[in-house]
Design a protein around this motif. Sequence first.
Motif, PDB file in Angstrom:
ATOM      1  N   LEU A  50       5.827 -19.765  15.996  1.00  0.00           N
ATOM      2  CA  LEU A  50       5.831 -18.317  15.783  1.00  0.00           C
ATOM      3  C   LEU A  50       5.226 -17.626  17.008  1.00  0.00           C
ATOM      4  O   LEU A  50       4.040 -17.271  17.017  1.00  0.00           O
ATOM      5  CB  LEU A  50       5.025 -17.967  14.525  1.00  0.00           C
ATOM      6  CG  LEU A  50       5.551 -18.538  13.204  1.00  0.00           C
ATOM      7  CD1 LEU A  50       4.532 -18.343  12.092  1.00  0.00           C
ATOM      8  CD2 LEU A  50       6.883 -17.883  12.843  1.00  0.00           C
ATOM      9  N   PRO A  51       5.999 -17.440  18.064  1.00  0.00           N
ATOM     10  CA  PRO A  51       5.442 -16.920  19.316  1.00  0.00           C
ATOM     11  C   PRO A  51       4.871 -15.509  19.232  1.00  0.00           C
ATOM     12  O   PRO A  51       4.030 -15.139  20.060  1.00  0.00           O
ATOM     13  CB  PRO A  51       6.634 -16.972  20.284  1.00  0.00           C
ATOM     14  CG  PRO A  51       7.840 -17.005  19.405  1.00  0.00           C
ATOM     15  CD  PRO A  51       7.432 -17.733  18.161  1.00  0.00           C
ATOM     16  N   ASP A  52       5.302 -14.722  18.259  1.00  0.00           N
ATOM     17  CA  ASP A  52       4.797 -13.355  18.130  1.00  0.00           C
ATOM     18  C   ASP A  52       3.676 -13.212  17.104  1.00  0.00           C
ATOM     19  O   ASP A  52       3.180 -12.105  16.870  1.00  0.00           O
ATOM     20  CB  ASP A  52       5.939 -12.402  17.755  1.00  0.00           C
ATOM     21  CG  ASP A  52       7.008 -12.342  18.835  1.00  0.00           C
ATOM     22  OD1 ASP A  52       6.640 -12.398  20.029  1.00  0.00           O
ATOM     23  OD2 ASP A  52       8.200 -12.264  18.494  1.00  0.00           O
ATOM     24  N   LEU A  53       3.282 -14.327  16.484  1.00  0.00           N
ATOM     25  CA  LEU A  53       2.251 -14.291  15.447  1.00  0.00           C
ATOM     26  C   LEU A  53       0.915 -13.838  16.030  1.00  0.00           C
ATOM     27  O   LEU A  53       0.488 -14.313  17.084  1.00  0.00           O
ATOM     28  CB  LEU A  53       2.084 -15.686  14.837  1.00  0.00           C
ATOM     29  CG  LEU A  53       1.013 -15.838  13.762  1.00  0.00           C
ATOM     30  CD1 LEU A  53       1.434 -15.118  12.486  1.00  0.00           C
ATOM     31  CD2 LEU A  53       0.755 -17.324  13.481  1.00  0.00           C
ATOM     32  N   LYS A  54       0.239 -12.932  15.329  1.00  0.00           N
ATOM     33  CA  LYS A  54      -1.108 -12.522  15.707  1.00  0.00           C
ATOM     34  C   LYS A  54      -2.089 -13.335  14.864  1.00  0.00           C
ATOM     35  O   LYS A  54      -2.087 -13.228  13.636  1.00  0.00           O
ATOM     36  CB  LYS A  54      -1.279 -11.029  15.477  1.00  0.00           C
ATOM     37  CG  LYS A  54      -0.374 -10.173  16.371  1.00  0.00           C
ATOM     38  CD  LYS A  54      -0.482  -8.711  16.036  1.00  0.00           C
ATOM     39  CE  LYS A  54       0.432  -7.887  16.922  1.00  0.00           C
ATOM     40  NZ  LYS A  54       1.868  -8.185  16.682  1.00  0.00           N
TER      41      LYS A  54
ATOM     42  N   ASP B 298       3.537 -12.500  10.168  1.00  0.00           N
ATOM     43  CA  ASP B 298       3.168 -11.521  11.195  1.00  0.00           C
ATOM     44  C   ASP B 298       1.718 -11.704  11.636  1.00  0.00           C
ATOM     45  O   ASP B 298       1.392 -11.506  12.803  1.00  0.00           O
ATOM     46  CB  ASP B 298       3.372 -10.098  10.659  1.00  0.00           C
ATOM     47  CG  ASP B 298       4.807  -9.843  10.249  1.00  0.00           C
ATOM     48  OD1 ASP B 298       5.670  -9.806  11.147  1.00  0.00           O
ATOM     49  OD2 ASP B 298       5.064  -9.716   9.039  1.00  0.00           O
TER      50      ASP B 298
ATOM     51  N   GLN C 100       7.967 -17.419   7.915  1.00  0.00           N
ATOM     52  CA  GLN C 100       7.649 -16.459   8.970  1.00  0.00           C
ATOM     53  C   GLN C 100       6.410 -15.663   8.575  1.00  0.00           C
ATOM     54  O   GLN C 100       6.250 -15.286   7.409  1.00  0.00           O
ATOM     55  CB  GLN C 100       8.822 -15.507   9.197  1.00  0.00           C
ATOM     56  CG  GLN C 100      10.104 -16.185   9.657  1.00  0.00           C
ATOM     57  CD  GLN C 100       9.972 -16.764  11.057  1.00  0.00           C
ATOM     58  OE1 GLN C 100       9.456 -16.104  11.961  1.00  0.00           O
ATOM     59  NE2 GLN C 100      10.440 -17.996  11.243  1.00  0.00           N
TER      60      GLN C 100
ATOM     61  N   ASN D  52      -2.399 -13.687  21.836  1.00  0.00           N
ATOM     62  CA  ASN D  52      -2.205 -13.240  20.452  1.00  0.00           C
ATOM     63  C   ASN D  52      -3.348 -13.669  19.540  1.00  0.00           C
ATOM     64  O   ASN D  52      -3.397 -13.258  18.384  1.00  0.00           O
ATOM     65  CB  ASN D  52      -0.886 -13.784  19.889  1.00  0.00           C
ATOM     66  CG  ASN D  52       0.314 -13.081  20.478  1.00  0.00           C
ATOM     67  OD1 ASN D  52       0.205 -11.974  20.993  1.00  0.00           O
ATOM     68  ND2 ASN D  52       1.461 -13.730  20.404  1.00  0.00           N
ATOM     69  N   TYR D  53      -4.232 -14.525  20.046  1.00  0.00           N
ATOM     70  CA  TYR D  53      -5.376 -14.992  19.262  1.00  0.00           C
ATOM     71  C   TYR D  53      -6.563 -14.056  19.508  1.00  0.00           C
ATOM     72  O   TYR D  53      -6.868 -13.719  20.651  1.00  0.00           O
ATOM     73  CB  TYR D  53      -5.765 -16.417  19.651  1.00  0.00           C
ATOM     74  CG  TYR D  53      -4.830 -17.475  19.127  1.00  0.00           C
ATOM     75  CD1 TYR D  53      -5.253 -18.386  18.168  1.00  0.00           C
ATOM     76  CD2 TYR D  53      -3.517 -17.570  19.587  1.00  0.00           C
ATOM     77  CE1 TYR D  53      -4.402 -19.369  17.678  1.00  0.00           C
ATOM     78  CE2 TYR D  53      -2.652 -18.545  19.103  1.00  0.00           C
ATOM     79  CZ  TYR D  53      -3.099 -19.429  18.162  1.00  0.00           C
ATOM     80  OH  TYR D  53      -2.252 -20.405  17.668  1.00  0.00           O
TER      81      TYR D  53
ATOM     82  N   ASN E  75      -3.171 -18.449  23.454  1.00  0.00           N
ATOM     83  CA  ASN E  75      -2.507 -17.320  24.116  1.00  0.00           C
ATOM     84  C   ASN E  75      -3.203 -16.019  23.712  1.00  0.00           C
ATOM     85  O   ASN E  75      -4.075 -16.022  22.845  1.00  0.00           O
ATOM     86  CB  ASN E  75      -1.006 -17.301  23.784  1.00  0.00           C
ATOM     87  CG  ASN E  75      -0.736 -17.108  22.306  1.00  0.00           C
ATOM     88  OD1 ASN E  75      -1.164 -16.124  21.709  1.00  0.00           O
ATOM     89  ND2 ASN E  75      -0.033 -18.067  21.691  1.00  0.00           N
TER      90      ASN E  75
END
Length: 198
Positions: free
Chosen positions: A161-165, A145, A143, A183-184, A181
């Motif tokens: 990891l859908p919440d990964l920045k 972040d 996992q 988050n990129y 998405n």
Amino acid sequence: MKIYVDFDDCLCETARSFSSLAIEMFGKNVPYDDIRYFELDKSFDLTPEQFDQFMVRGHQPEVLLSYEETPGASEVINEWITAGHDVSIITGRPYSAYEPSREWLDKHNLKNVRLYCLNKYGRERFYENLEFSLELDDYYKMQFDFAVEDSPSAFKFFDHLPDLKVLVFDRPWNRACEFPNPNYRRCLDWENIRQIVV
């Protein structure tokens, strides 16, 4: 926080070195700013045989150890470690490149960061189950972040990891790509990354 950092062209200036190597080996003059593809055989117009020779040479210990540090990389990563963040360097370099890669990190004041060679493309066969090796099944259990990455080809490895920045280190070969998405986020340098990861 848990932070993933790619090695080549995030920590060090691999493509700049490869641009010089292409001239030296094959007379292929492609300046760094004209490297439009992460796939170096395409960027340097190499035959399959030339590409194999190119990659073998580019992963020789003396070549790996010669790469210049990307300005600010070790300083920011050490700040994260001092602050208690968990940082992993995850590279697609072959397992045979582990020792010189580890030596490069140590020489650039990154002795306290973990290094893993991830078998992204299923090509490795001889270095399984070592402390520093990761197969995809093991990687997908990890996992993070934040991730610092330059290669559009690696974006698929973040789908779990859908919440990964994802902080995309700005390079010529990723400037035309579409991000998967919101988050990129494109980052111009390590100071930019430092300001985001707080």
